[in-house]
Design an enzyme around this catalytic site. Sequence first.
Site, PDB file in Angstrom:
ATOM      1  N   ARG A   1     -66.437   4.967   9.846  1.00 22.43           N
ATOM      2  CA  ARG A   1     -66.365   3.549   9.541  1.00 22.43           C
ATOM      3  C   ARG A   1     -67.210   3.268   8.302  1.00 22.43           C
ATOM      4  O   ARG A   1     -68.124   4.032   7.969  1.00 22.43           O
ATOM      5  CB  ARG A   1     -66.897   2.710  10.700  1.00 22.43           C
ATOM      6  CG  ARG A   1     -66.144   2.862  12.020  1.00 22.43           C
ATOM      7  CD  ARG A   1     -66.795   2.003  13.083  1.00 22.43           C
ATOM      8  NE  ARG A   1     -66.079   2.042  14.359  1.00 22.43           N
ATOM      9  CZ  ARG A   1     -66.394   2.834  15.374  1.00 22.43           C
ATOM     10  NH1 ARG A   1     -67.425   3.680  15.266  1.00 22.43           N
ATOM     11  NH2 ARG A   1     -65.697   2.808  16.501  1.00 22.43           N
TER      12      ARG A   1
ATOM     13  N   LYS B   1     -70.763   2.045  16.610  1.00 19.99           N
ATOM     14  CA  LYS B   1     -70.856   0.729  17.224  1.00 19.99           C
ATOM     15  C   LYS B   1     -71.705   0.797  18.483  1.00 19.99           C
ATOM     16  O   LYS B   1     -71.682   1.785  19.224  1.00 19.99           O
ATOM     17  CB  LYS B   1     -69.462   0.201  17.568  1.00 19.99           C
ATOM     18  CG  LYS B   1     -68.645  -0.215  16.361  1.00 19.99           C
ATOM     19  CD  LYS B   1     -67.339  -0.854  16.786  1.00 19.99           C
ATOM     20  CE  LYS B   1     -66.561  -1.373  15.579  1.00 19.99           C
ATOM     21  NZ  LYS B   1     -65.273  -2.004  15.981  1.00 19.99           N
TER      22      LYS B   1
ATOM     23  N   HIS C   1     -61.226   1.342   5.574  1.00 20.75           N
ATOM     24  CA  HIS C   1     -60.579   1.583   6.859  1.00 20.75           C
ATOM     25  C   HIS C   1     -59.248   2.312   6.696  1.00 20.75           C
ATOM     26  O   HIS C   1     -58.774   2.952   7.639  1.00 20.75           O
ATOM     27  CB  HIS C   1     -60.390   0.266   7.614  1.00 20.75           C
ATOM     28  CG  HIS C   1     -60.918   0.331   9.017  1.00 20.75           C
ATOM     29  ND1 HIS C   1     -62.225   0.637   9.310  1.00 20.75           N
ATOM     30  CD2 HIS C   1     -60.301   0.155  10.216  1.00 20.75           C
ATOM     31  CE1 HIS C   1     -62.394   0.628  10.620  1.00 20.75           C
ATOM     32  NE2 HIS C   1     -61.247   0.354  11.187  1.00 20.75           N
TER      33      HIS C   1
ATOM     34  N   ARG D   1     -60.132   5.860   7.181  1.00 20.89           N
ATOM     35  CA  ARG D   1     -60.361   6.162   8.599  1.00 20.89           C
ATOM     36  C   ARG D   1     -59.039   6.202   9.359  1.00 20.89           C
ATOM     37  O   ARG D   1     -58.805   7.105  10.170  1.00 20.89           O
ATOM     38  CB  ARG D   1     -61.302   5.112   9.194  1.00 20.89           C
ATOM     39  CG  ARG D   1     -61.588   5.263  10.690  1.00 20.89           C
ATOM     40  CD  ARG D   1     -62.704   4.313  11.085  1.00 20.89           C
ATOM     41  NE  ARG D   1     -62.766   4.041  12.513  1.00 20.89           N
ATOM     42  CZ  ARG D   1     -63.457   4.763  13.384  1.00 20.89           C
ATOM     43  NH1 ARG D   1     -64.121   5.841  12.978  1.00 20.89           N
ATOM     44  NH2 ARG D   1     -63.486   4.434  14.655  1.00 20.89           N
TER      45      ARG D   1
ATOM     46  N   HIS E   1     -64.497   6.185  19.640  1.00 17.92           N
ATOM     47  CA  HIS E   1     -63.922   5.122  20.454  1.00 17.92           C
ATOM     48  C   HIS E   1     -64.416   5.258  21.891  1.00 17.92           C
ATOM     49  O   HIS E   1     -64.278   6.326  22.504  1.00 17.92           O
ATOM     50  CB  HIS E   1     -62.388   5.195  20.452  1.00 17.92           C
ATOM     51  CG  HIS E   1     -61.785   4.761  19.166  1.00 17.92           C
ATOM     52  ND1 HIS E   1     -60.492   5.113  18.787  1.00 17.92           N
ATOM     53  CD2 HIS E   1     -62.262   3.995  18.142  1.00 17.92           C
ATOM     54  CE1 HIS E   1     -60.218   4.586  17.609  1.00 17.92           C
ATOM     55  NE2 HIS E   1     -61.276   3.906  17.199  1.00 17.92           N
TER      56      HIS E   1
ATOM     57  N   TYR F   1     -52.631   4.826  17.707  1.00 19.38           N
ATOM     58  CA  TYR F   1     -52.035   5.803  16.800  1.00 19.38           C
ATOM     59  C   TYR F   1     -50.887   6.553  17.475  1.00 19.38           C
ATOM     60  O   TYR F   1     -49.818   6.702  16.910  1.00 19.38           O
ATOM     61  CB  TYR F   1     -53.105   6.774  16.307  1.00 19.38           C
ATOM     62  CG  TYR F   1     -54.190   6.081  15.528  1.00 19.38           C
ATOM     63  CD1 TYR F   1     -53.987   5.709  14.204  1.00 19.38           C
ATOM     64  CD2 TYR F   1     -55.409   5.759  16.116  1.00 19.38           C
ATOM     65  CE1 TYR F   1     -54.963   5.038  13.488  1.00 19.38           C
ATOM     66  CE2 TYR F   1     -56.390   5.090  15.401  1.00 19.38           C
ATOM     67  CZ  TYR F   1     -56.163   4.737  14.100  1.00 19.38           C
ATOM     68  OH  TYR F   1     -57.122   4.070  13.397  1.00 19.38           O
TER      69      TYR F   1
END
Length: 313
Positions: free
Chosen positions: A149, A173, A242, A245, A268, A277
């Site tokens: 990210r 995150k 992004h 990514r 994630h 995806y």
Amino acid sequence: MPDSLLAPVTNFIGHLASEKRHSPRTCDNYQRDLLRLAHWLNAGQQHQWRDVSTHDVRRYVATLSRDGLGGRSIARHLSAIRRLFQYLLRERLATDNPALDIRAPKSPRRLPKVADVDQLNHLLDADADDPLEIRDLCMFELMYSSGLRLAELVGLNLTSVDLSGGEVRVLGKGDKERIVPVGRKARAAIETWLPLRAGLAAESEPALFVSQRGHRLSHRSVQARLNRWGLAKGADQKLHPHLLRHSFASHMLESSGDLRAVQELLGHADIATTQVYTHLDFQHLARVYDRSHPRAHRRGSAGERREDGQADD
């Protein structure tokens, strides 16, 4: 339109502007959305805000959906309606908030845009002409190599990268740390950048990527430099962090079929986030990365590729 519908909206917008200090653009958006509802009510012969029921709001949401509005746009309308009725309750112009428990329909998740492998190879194989371009190329290689990210890239320190081990320690995150492999070309780009970085950054500066003044790069600077790189090198679409990514995730899944490996690489927490995806099965993380990423493996024998993979594992 009767003043009984129009005046409360006008007064509410004034309240947002003067008491809540909302920007003119925000006030305009609220006014546009609420006037659309007021016209709909007027067409249905409803002329008092206090008479609007939850059933009316649900019918209005259905009307917006039939008119082609997506879930996010409808959610914005509902937010405006809820805020209006909070104000009307305060002013004793309504007895309840009919939009309080109504939620917008969910919008289908769309596959993020990606760049194809050939285009990215062309852009990343382009020559860098000065120290800042060498830095830029290093950043872009690393984002695409490891699926970082923008905030993760900007937050990297010198101590985050282990070139001998072929990995980078990333703070994602929720301050969750993960370790991801770094491909061969990204490692080479870092090795080229580090001597130039030493001439820009003060000894006390921990950031891996610094500006011409020697400070940690901002998010906006990285975005601007990537866009500039794409324009200078002939990209056929606008480049943004992004996109790299997303391209990383898409290319890895296309080559490997390993959804859980890509989930771990991307950081994630929920595999459903990765499923935007595709839906695929589990294999071994580092071996998949080494075999699949278009800029991670060496050309040559399987033994040479595995030797490189040992560094990435």
